[in-house]
Scaffold this motif. Sequence first.
Motif, PDB file in Angstrom:
ATOM      1  N   ALA A  96      12.843  -3.960   8.055  1.00  0.00           N
ATOM      2  CA  ALA A  96      11.999  -4.118   6.719  1.00  0.00           C
ATOM      3  C   ALA A  96      10.988  -4.937   6.497  1.00  0.00           C
ATOM      4  O   ALA A  96       9.967  -4.803   5.769  1.00  0.00           O
ATOM      5  CB  ALA A  96      13.274  -4.465   5.463  1.00  0.00           C
ATOM      6  N   VAL A  97      11.085  -6.197   7.213  1.00  0.00           N
ATOM      7  CA  VAL A  97      10.129  -7.096   7.389  1.00  0.00           C
ATOM      8  C   VAL A  97       8.719  -6.525   8.137  1.00  0.00           C
ATOM      9  O   VAL A  97       7.599  -6.627   7.464  1.00  0.00           O
ATOM     10  CB  VAL A  97      10.309  -8.346   8.007  1.00  0.00           C
ATOM     11  CG1 VAL A  97       8.956  -9.341   7.942  1.00  0.00           C
ATOM     12  CG2 VAL A  97      11.254  -9.270   6.838  1.00  0.00           C
ATOM     13  N   ALA A  98       9.106  -5.797   8.935  1.00  0.00           N
ATOM     14  CA  ALA A  98       7.969  -4.901   9.616  1.00  0.00           C
ATOM     15  C   ALA A  98       7.403  -4.102   8.828  1.00  0.00           C
ATOM     16  O   ALA A  98       5.924  -3.926   8.511  1.00  0.00           O
ATOM     17  CB  ALA A  98       8.342  -4.329  10.999  1.00  0.00           C
ATOM     18  N   GLY A  99       7.972  -3.478   7.947  1.00  0.00           N
ATOM     19  CA  GLY A  99       7.477  -2.195   6.873  1.00  0.00           C
ATOM     20  C   GLY A  99       6.441  -3.050   5.921  1.00  0.00           C
ATOM     21  O   GLY A  99       5.640  -2.727   5.327  1.00  0.00           O
ATOM     22  N   MET A 100       7.070  -4.225   5.361  1.00  0.00           N
ATOM     23  CA  MET A 100       6.354  -4.964   4.569  1.00  0.00           C
ATOM     24  C   MET A 100       5.127  -5.500   5.221  1.00  0.00           C
ATOM     25  O   MET A 100       4.110  -5.455   4.244  1.00  0.00           O
ATOM     26  CB  MET A 100       7.032  -6.321   4.114  1.00  0.00           C
ATOM     27  CG  MET A 100       6.308  -7.465   3.102  1.00  0.00           C
ATOM     28  SD  MET A 100       4.939  -8.468   3.720  1.00  0.00           S
ATOM     29  CE  MET A 100       6.095  -9.576   5.012  1.00  0.00           C
ATOM     30  N   ALA A 101       5.140  -5.933   6.474  1.00  0.00           N
ATOM     31  CA  ALA A 101       3.838  -6.272   6.965  1.00  0.00           C
ATOM     32  C   ALA A 101       2.723  -5.147   6.906  1.00  0.00           C
ATOM     33  O   ALA A 101       1.484  -5.227   6.963  1.00  0.00           O
ATOM     34  CB  ALA A 101       4.151  -6.838   8.458  1.00  0.00           C
ATOM     35  N   ILE A 102       3.201  -3.895   7.478  1.00  0.00           N
ATOM     36  CA  ILE A 102       2.519  -2.798   7.402  1.00  0.00           C
ATOM     37  C   ILE A 102       1.717  -2.496   6.218  1.00  0.00           C
ATOM     38  O   ILE A 102       0.577  -2.286   5.987  1.00  0.00           O
ATOM     39  CB  ILE A 102       3.267  -1.573   8.044  1.00  0.00           C
ATOM     40  CG1 ILE A 102       3.356  -1.768   9.672  1.00  0.00           C
ATOM     41  CG2 ILE A 102       2.255  -0.018   8.101  1.00  0.00           C
ATOM     42  CD1 ILE A 102       4.505  -0.788  10.176  1.00  0.00           C
ATOM     43  N   ILE A 103       2.692  -2.381   5.109  1.00  0.00           N
ATOM     44  CA  ILE A 103       1.903  -2.088   3.765  1.00  0.00           C
ATOM     45  C   ILE A 103       1.183  -3.145   3.119  1.00  0.00           C
ATOM     46  O   ILE A 103      -0.147  -2.724   2.673  1.00  0.00           O
ATOM     47  CB  ILE A 103       3.387  -2.002   2.683  1.00  0.00           C
ATOM     48  CG1 ILE A 103       4.258  -0.845   3.169  1.00  0.00           C
ATOM     49  CG2 ILE A 103       2.989  -1.966   1.433  1.00  0.00           C
ATOM     50  CD1 ILE A 103       5.561  -0.693   2.602  1.00  0.00           C
ATOM     51  N   MET A 104       1.477  -4.555   3.417  1.00  0.00           N
ATOM     52  CA  MET A 104       0.439  -5.596   2.735  1.00  0.00           C
ATOM     53  C   MET A 104      -0.715  -5.720   3.645  1.00  0.00           C
ATOM     54  O   MET A 104      -1.783  -6.191   3.218  1.00  0.00           O
ATOM     55  CB  MET A 104       1.467  -6.751   2.847  1.00  0.00           C
ATOM     56  CG  MET A 104       2.321  -6.801   1.611  1.00  0.00           C
ATOM     57  SD  MET A 104       1.593  -6.354   0.010  1.00  0.00           S
ATOM     58  CE  MET A 104       0.501  -7.795  -0.364  1.00  0.00           C
ATOM     59  N   PHE A 105      -0.604  -5.810   5.133  1.00  0.00           N
ATOM     60  CA  PHE A 105      -1.640  -6.186   6.025  1.00  0.00           C
ATOM     61  C   PHE A 105      -2.208  -5.016   6.761  1.00  0.00           C
ATOM     62  O   PHE A 105      -3.069  -5.344   7.584  1.00  0.00           O
ATOM     63  CB  PHE A 105      -1.117  -7.400   6.801  1.00  0.00           C
ATOM     64  CG  PHE A 105      -0.270  -8.465   5.961  1.00  0.00           C
ATOM     65  CD1 PHE A 105      -1.115  -9.276   5.068  1.00  0.00           C
ATOM     66  CD2 PHE A 105       0.908  -8.681   6.266  1.00  0.00           C
ATOM     67  CE1 PHE A 105      -0.403 -10.265   4.513  1.00  0.00           C
ATOM     68  CE2 PHE A 105       1.734  -9.644   5.618  1.00  0.00           C
ATOM     69  CZ  PHE A 105       1.009 -10.284   4.611  1.00  0.00           C
ATOM     70  N   GLY A 106      -1.919  -3.705   6.588  1.00  0.00           N
ATOM     71  CA  GLY A 106      -2.534  -2.854   7.555  1.00  0.00           C
ATOM     72  C   GLY A 106      -4.048  -2.642   6.769  1.00  0.00           C
ATOM     73  O   GLY A 106      -4.193  -2.832   5.674  1.00  0.00           O
ATOM     74  N   PRO A 107      -4.969  -2.112   7.857  1.00  0.00           N
ATOM     75  CA  PRO A 107      -6.289  -1.922   7.391  1.00  0.00           C
ATOM     76  C   PRO A 107      -6.317  -1.126   6.542  1.00  0.00           C
ATOM     77  O   PRO A 107      -5.791  -0.133   6.244  1.00  0.00           O
ATOM     78  CB  PRO A 107      -6.927  -1.542   8.809  1.00  0.00           C
ATOM     79  CG  PRO A 107      -5.793  -1.287   9.581  1.00  0.00           C
ATOM     80  CD  PRO A 107      -4.405  -1.748   9.133  1.00  0.00           C
ATOM     81  N   ARG A 108      -7.172  -1.393   5.236  1.00  0.00           N
ATOM     82  CA  ARG A 108      -7.461  -0.216   4.259  1.00  0.00           C
ATOM     83  C   ARG A 108      -8.950   0.203   4.253  1.00  0.00           C
ATOM     84  O   ARG A 108      -9.829  -0.731   4.578  1.00  0.00           O
ATOM     85  CB  ARG A 108      -7.227  -1.282   2.947  1.00  0.00           C
ATOM     86  CG  ARG A 108      -5.737  -1.781   2.573  1.00  0.00           C
ATOM     87  CD  ARG A 108      -4.925  -0.745   2.056  1.00  0.00           C
ATOM     88  NE  ARG A 108      -3.657  -1.215   2.024  1.00  0.00           N
ATOM     89  CZ  ARG A 108      -2.741  -0.829   2.742  1.00  0.00           C
ATOM     90  NH1 ARG A 108      -2.888   0.367   3.446  1.00  0.00           N
ATOM     91  NH2 ARG A 108      -1.256  -1.387   2.479  1.00  0.00           N
ATOM     92  N   ALA A 109      -9.317   1.276   3.789  1.00  0.00           N
ATOM     93  CA  ALA A 109     -10.767   1.789   3.845  1.00  0.00           C
ATOM     94  C   ALA A 109     -11.293   1.118   2.676  1.00  0.00           C
ATOM     95  O   ALA A 109     -10.787   0.969   1.613  1.00  0.00           O
ATOM     96  CB  ALA A 109     -10.529   3.146   3.600  1.00  0.00           C
ATOM     97  N   GLN A 110     -12.500   0.913   2.713  1.00  0.00           N
ATOM     98  CA  GLN A 110     -13.121  -0.137   1.764  1.00  0.00           C
ATOM     99  C   GLN A 110     -13.863   1.147   0.887  1.00  0.00           C
ATOM    100  O   GLN A 110     -14.291   2.094   1.292  1.00  0.00           O
ATOM    101  CB  GLN A 110     -14.407  -0.747   2.198  1.00  0.00           C
ATOM    102  CG  GLN A 110     -13.911  -2.102   3.146  1.00  0.00           C
ATOM    103  CD  GLN A 110     -13.139  -3.125   2.517  1.00  0.00           C
ATOM    104  OE1 GLN A 110     -13.282  -3.278   1.406  1.00  0.00           O
ATOM    105  NE2 GLN A 110     -11.976  -3.376   3.146  1.00  0.00           N
ATOM    106  N   GLY A 111     -13.865   0.793  -0.508  1.00  0.00           N
ATOM    107  CA  GLY A 111     -14.413   1.845  -1.273  1.00  0.00           C
ATOM    108  C   GLY A 111     -13.657   2.073  -2.685  1.00  0.00           C
ATOM    109  O   GLY A 111     -13.467   2.443  -3.561  1.00  0.00           O
TER     110      GLY A 111
END
Length: 111
Positions: A96-111
Amino acid sequence: MTVLATAGLFILTALAEIFGCYAVYLWLKKGVPAWILIPGVLSLALFAWLLTLHPAAAGRVYAAYGGVYVATALAWLWAVDGVRPDRWDAIGAAVAVAGMAIIMFGPRAQG
């Protein structure tokens, strides 16, 4: 917001929600006087306010928060209820915490 600040805010948020719900549980299931609902309601209001402090989109915050909630609830289970989580609880919390980290800190496309 840093990883540490995000995690800390999520943990504080989870504790506020858990306490608020636990107050209702104590009143309904354990016969504690109804006045316990007052700090419980205030704690739930604090929980909702704390969620608004994250700079990410609300839906993303709510989704990620769930992972931290799982881990914090298991810590509460141990600290307050006196029930030690087992390895399956620990594995589930880690996922669950790994899922949180992916959601919150995963790279996001700018724009």
